[in-house]
Scaffold this motif. Structure first.
Motif, PDB file in Angstrom:
ATOM      1  N   PHE A 238       0.687  -1.242  -0.224  1.00 35.99           N
ATOM      2  CA  PHE A 238      -0.104  -0.079  -0.087  1.00 35.99           C
ATOM      3  C   PHE A 238       0.800   1.145  -0.076  1.00 35.99           C
ATOM      4  CE2 PHE A 238      -4.077  -2.135   1.788  1.00 35.99           C
ATOM      5  CZ  PHE A 238      -4.342  -2.875   0.933  1.00 35.99           C
ATOM      6  N   ARG A 239       2.161   1.220   0.839  1.00 37.28           N
ATOM      7  CA  ARG A 239       2.917   2.410   0.974  1.00 37.28           C
ATOM      8  C   ARG A 239       3.498   2.716  -0.643  1.00 37.28           C
ATOM      9  NH1 ARG A 239       4.073   0.651   6.223  1.00 37.28           N
ATOM     10  NH2 ARG A 239       6.085  -0.769   5.403  1.00 37.28           N
ATOM     11  N   VAL A 240       3.887   1.576  -1.307  1.00 42.45           N
ATOM     12  CA  VAL A 240       4.292   1.621  -2.647  1.00 42.45           C
ATOM     13  C   VAL A 240       3.353   2.308  -3.585  1.00 42.45           C
ATOM     14  CG1 VAL A 240       4.836   0.367  -4.666  1.00 42.45           C
ATOM     15  CG2 VAL A 240       5.985  -0.253  -2.543  1.00 42.45           C
ATOM     16  N   LEU A 241       2.060   1.795  -3.575  1.00 41.76           N
ATOM     17  CA  LEU A 241       1.024   2.376  -4.596  1.00 41.76           C
ATOM     18  C   LEU A 241       0.790   3.901  -4.017  1.00 41.76           C
ATOM     19  CD1 LEU A 241      -1.717  -0.468  -4.446  1.00 41.76           C
ATOM     20  CD2 LEU A 241      -0.141   0.305  -6.236  1.00 41.76           C
ATOM     21  N   LYS A 242       0.615   4.269  -2.523  1.00 40.54           N
ATOM     22  CA  LYS A 242       0.655   5.559  -2.705  1.00 40.54           C
ATOM     23  C   LYS A 242       1.529   6.484  -3.114  1.00 40.54           C
ATOM     24  CE  LYS A 242      -1.954   4.715   1.817  1.00 40.54           C
ATOM     25  NZ  LYS A 242      -1.560   4.667   3.397  1.00 40.54           N
ATOM     26  N   ALA A 243       3.069   5.787  -2.983  1.00 41.54           N
ATOM     27  CA  ALA A 243       4.147   6.771  -3.507  1.00 41.54           C
ATOM     28  C   ALA A 243       3.960   6.892  -4.968  1.00 41.54           C
ATOM     29  CB  ALA A 243       5.351   5.962  -3.039  1.00 41.54           C
ATOM     30  N   PHE A 299       4.114  -6.648  -9.450  1.00 44.85           N
ATOM     31  CA  PHE A 299       3.918  -5.787  -8.419  1.00 44.85           C
ATOM     32  C   PHE A 299       5.333  -5.210  -8.014  1.00 44.85           C
ATOM     33  CE2 PHE A 299       3.149  -3.907  -4.350  1.00 44.85           C
ATOM     34  CZ  PHE A 299       1.877  -3.190  -4.632  1.00 44.85           C
ATOM     35  N   ARG A 300       6.370  -6.318  -7.819  1.00 44.49           N
ATOM     36  CA  ARG A 300       7.602  -6.177  -7.440  1.00 44.49           C
ATOM     37  C   ARG A 300       8.361  -5.049  -8.544  1.00 44.49           C
ATOM     38  NH1 ARG A 300      10.609  -9.316  -4.147  1.00 44.49           N
ATOM     39  NH2 ARG A 300      12.454  -9.236  -5.494  1.00 44.49           N
ATOM     40  N   ARG A 301       7.910  -5.014  -9.916  1.00 38.19           N
ATOM     41  CA  ARG A 301       8.414  -3.798 -10.557  1.00 38.19           C
ATOM     42  C   ARG A 301       7.750  -2.399 -10.343  1.00 38.19           C
ATOM     43  NH1 ARG A 301       8.265  -8.436 -14.440  1.00 38.19           N
ATOM     44  NH2 ARG A 301       5.906  -7.946 -15.042  1.00 38.19           N
ATOM     45  N   LEU A 302       6.599  -2.545  -9.806  1.00 40.34           N
ATOM     46  CA  LEU A 302       6.156  -1.161  -9.320  1.00 40.34           C
ATOM     47  C   LEU A 302       6.961  -0.869  -8.131  1.00 40.34           C
ATOM     48  CD1 LEU A 302       2.500  -1.725  -9.242  1.00 40.34           C
ATOM     49  CD2 LEU A 302       3.360  -0.692 -11.121  1.00 40.34           C
ATOM     50  N   CYS A 303       7.354  -1.854  -7.092  1.00 40.60           N
ATOM     51  CA  CYS A 303       8.151  -1.465  -6.000  1.00 40.60           C
ATOM     52  C   CYS A 303       9.358  -1.126  -6.486  1.00 40.60           C
ATOM     53  CB  CYS A 303       8.363  -2.551  -5.158  1.00 40.60           C
ATOM     54  SG  CYS A 303       6.838  -3.362  -4.336  1.00 40.60           S
ATOM     55  N   GLN A 304      10.033  -1.181  -7.562  1.00 40.20           N
ATOM     56  CA  GLN A 304      11.293  -0.922  -7.920  1.00 40.20           C
ATOM     57  C   GLN A 304      11.356   0.469  -8.419  1.00 40.20           C
ATOM     58  OE1 GLN A 304      12.168  -3.971 -10.857  1.00 40.20           O
ATOM     59  NE2 GLN A 304      12.452  -5.273  -9.114  1.00 40.20           N
ATOM     60  N   GLN A 305      10.046   1.149  -8.734  1.00 35.18           N
ATOM     61  CA  GLN A 305       9.821   2.419  -9.221  1.00 35.18           C
ATOM     62  C   GLN A 305       9.862   3.345  -7.814  1.00 35.18           C
ATOM     63  OE1 GLN A 305       6.503   3.141 -11.871  1.00 35.18           O
ATOM     64  NE2 GLN A 305       6.874   0.791 -12.610  1.00 35.18           N
ATOM     65  N   SER A 307      11.257   4.291  -3.587  1.00 28.63           N
ATOM     66  CA  SER A 307      12.538   4.018  -2.588  1.00 28.63           C
ATOM     67  C   SER A 307      11.632   3.250  -1.500  1.00 28.63           C
ATOM     68  CB  SER A 307      13.143   5.202  -2.227  1.00 28.63           C
ATOM     69  OG  SER A 307      12.220   6.322  -1.973  1.00 28.63           O
ATOM     70  N   ILE A 308      10.553   2.754  -1.590  1.00 29.66           N
ATOM     71  CA  ILE A 308       9.862   2.112  -0.305  1.00 29.66           C
ATOM     72  C   ILE A 308      10.705   0.694   0.018  1.00 29.66           C
ATOM     73  CG2 ILE A 308       7.629   1.441   0.442  1.00 29.66           C
ATOM     74  CD1 ILE A 308       7.711   4.382   0.019  1.00 29.66           C
ATOM     75  N   PRO A 309      10.993   0.786   1.189  1.00 29.89           N
ATOM     76  CA  PRO A 309      11.765  -0.707   1.562  1.00 29.89           C
ATOM     77  C   PRO A 309      10.403  -1.653   1.965  1.00 29.89           C
ATOM     78  CG  PRO A 309      11.518   0.852   3.417  1.00 29.89           C
ATOM     79  CD  PRO A 309      11.184   1.578   2.371  1.00 29.89           C
ATOM     80  N   THR A 310      10.946  -2.979   1.212  1.00 27.63           N
ATOM     81  CA  THR A 310       9.990  -3.845   1.378  1.00 27.63           C
ATOM     82  C   THR A 310      10.448  -5.296   1.954  1.00 27.63           C
ATOM     83  OG1 THR A 310      10.361  -4.483  -1.040  1.00 27.63           O
ATOM     84  CG2 THR A 310       8.596  -3.225  -0.680  1.00 27.63           C
ATOM     85  N   PRO A 311      10.856  -5.200   3.125  1.00 26.91           N
ATOM     86  CA  PRO A 311      11.735  -6.476   3.767  1.00 26.91           C
ATOM     87  C   PRO A 311      10.575  -7.624   3.940  1.00 26.91           C
ATOM     88  CG  PRO A 311      11.231  -4.821   5.422  1.00 26.91           C
ATOM     89  CD  PRO A 311      11.051  -4.060   4.027  1.00 26.91           C
ATOM     90  N   ALA A 312       9.491  -7.378   4.351  1.00 19.80           N
ATOM     91  CA  ALA A 312       8.323  -8.487   4.271  1.00 19.80           C
ATOM     92  C   ALA A 312       8.203  -9.026   2.990  1.00 19.80           C
ATOM     93  CB  ALA A 312       7.231  -8.172   5.173  1.00 19.80           C
TER      94      ALA A 312
END
Length: 371
Positions: A238-243, A299-305, A307-312
């Motif tokens: 959710f933090r990734v999507l908001k970013a 979705f991981r490709r969205l994360c890579q766009q 700087s949100i950390p995604t350890p879990a």
């Protein structure tokens, strides 16, 4: 685009899996002219038995006989094509859909984290609608076991234009789908965000957490570490999507942002022992690992766009590897975050102390009775 005959539309359902079969049967029952496209053994089963459905809640079995086809010709005309299949499989049929020049409108009812880009590139923006089927099911032999709405509690199917507008054709498609027994339709202006939120809720989070619990929903409910990782991965998503500027929709999903971890773990523990979860999540997860991994990668490709950390999310991703052993049942090595609850408790205690102090003050001044 010509107006749809909302009472008797000519519809092709492309994909004869559990939900494609269910939609074909419901649309046929509603009076539409329905063709169902399939191949291989499923094609043979459909020609022999028809669409055999069993309601997992009532046990009632029904059979429908739509027209069964094995291909889509370049000049075959349908008012509406419904693509109801796994995302990775849907991408494979785009050339076939593109070659068809006689069917003006294609509604993709499926998971999608990447957005409409690939669909639009292949088919053109004027032919594409997006949505989600809002039902669940699995196949055993030729029989489809399904979980969906009913007359009293309908499944609400969200659909939308890729540009977010509510158009006459979207309203017409909504009326066609609303004619299905047990279903209604919600016309959305944010369908892409809805689909991305849905993927974040399941594919890089709950689905691999289920793998970490041995594909057993009850074991997942009893394995706190798996539940915590899933919940934290959802929040990361959710933090990734908001970013990236996407709203979290529907709004009731935002409880993951503010409900404390201990409460969510307790709620999920209760929820995941429900037999419906086996139909809605476990059976699909077992049958569609290829799609789930594909969507998690999207979705991981969205994360890579960002700087949100995604350890879990990163830790759970390792469970897509068949060589990664599942977590021990009942594993509780991760510490839950109690800070929010302690803050609530501290605030409540402060209010009680202030109340006591004011009551004593008023008592001394004769403004309240002493106890």
């Amino acid at each position: 685009m010509a107006e749809l005959n909302i009472n008797r539309a000519r519809i092709l359902v492309y994909g004869a899996g559990p939900l494609g079969s269910l939609f074909a049967a419901r649309l046929l029952e509603a009076g539409h002219e329905v063709s169902l496209l399939s191949r291989g053994q499923r094609l043979a089963d459909l020609r022999e038995y028809g669409v055999v459905l069993v309601d997992t809640e009532t046990g009632v079995e029904t059979t429908a006989h739509p027209r069964i086809v094995d291909s889509l010709g370049a000049h075959e005309a349908y008012d509406l094509i419904l693509v109801i299949m796994r995302k990775n499989q849907a991408l494979q049929i785009l050339p076939t859909l593109a070659a068809n020049d006689a069917s003006p409108l294609i509604l993709f009812l499926m998971n999608n984290a990447a957005g409409p880009g690939e669909l639009v590139h292949a088919l053109g923006a004027e032919r594409v609608l997006m949505g989600f089927p809002m039902a669940a099911g699995y196949r055993r032999g030729h029989i489809i076991h399904y979980l969906a709405g009913n007359a009293e509690d309908k499944s609400i199917v969200p659909i939308g234009e890729i540009n977010g507008r509510i158009t006459p054709r979207l309203e017409e498609v909504g009326q066609v789908l609303s004619s299905m027994a047990g279903f209604d339709v919600e016309l959305r202006t944010d369908m892409d965000a809805w689909l991305k939120t849905h993927v974040a809720l399941l594919m890089p989070s709950l689905a691999p957490a289920l793998r970490a619990a041995g594909q057993d929903n009850v074991r997942l409910a009893h394995t706190r570490d798996a539940m915590l990782l899933a919940l934290r991965a959802i929040r990361e998503g959710f933090r990734v999507l908001k970013a990236l500027g996407y709203p979290i929709v529907p709004t009731n999903i935002r409880i993951f942002d503010w409900v404390p971890e201990p409460v969510l773990v307790w709620l999920f523990g209760k929820r995941f022992t429900n037999p419906h979860v086996r139909v809605a999540l476990v059976e699909h997860s077992e049958a569609a690992q290829d799609e789930i991994k594909h969507l998690a990668d999207e979705f991981r490709r969205l994360c890579q766009q960002t700087s949100i950390p995604t350890p879990a999310m990163d830790r759970l991703y390792t469970y897509f590897d068949a060589d990664t052993p599942p977590l021990p049942e009942g594993s509780r090595t991760l510490s839950m975050d109690w800070r929010f609850l302690w803050g609530i408790a501290g605030a409540a205690a402060g209010i009680l102390v202030l109340g006591w102090a004011f009551s004593r003050l008023f008592c001394r001044k004769g403004k309240a009775p002493c106890q």
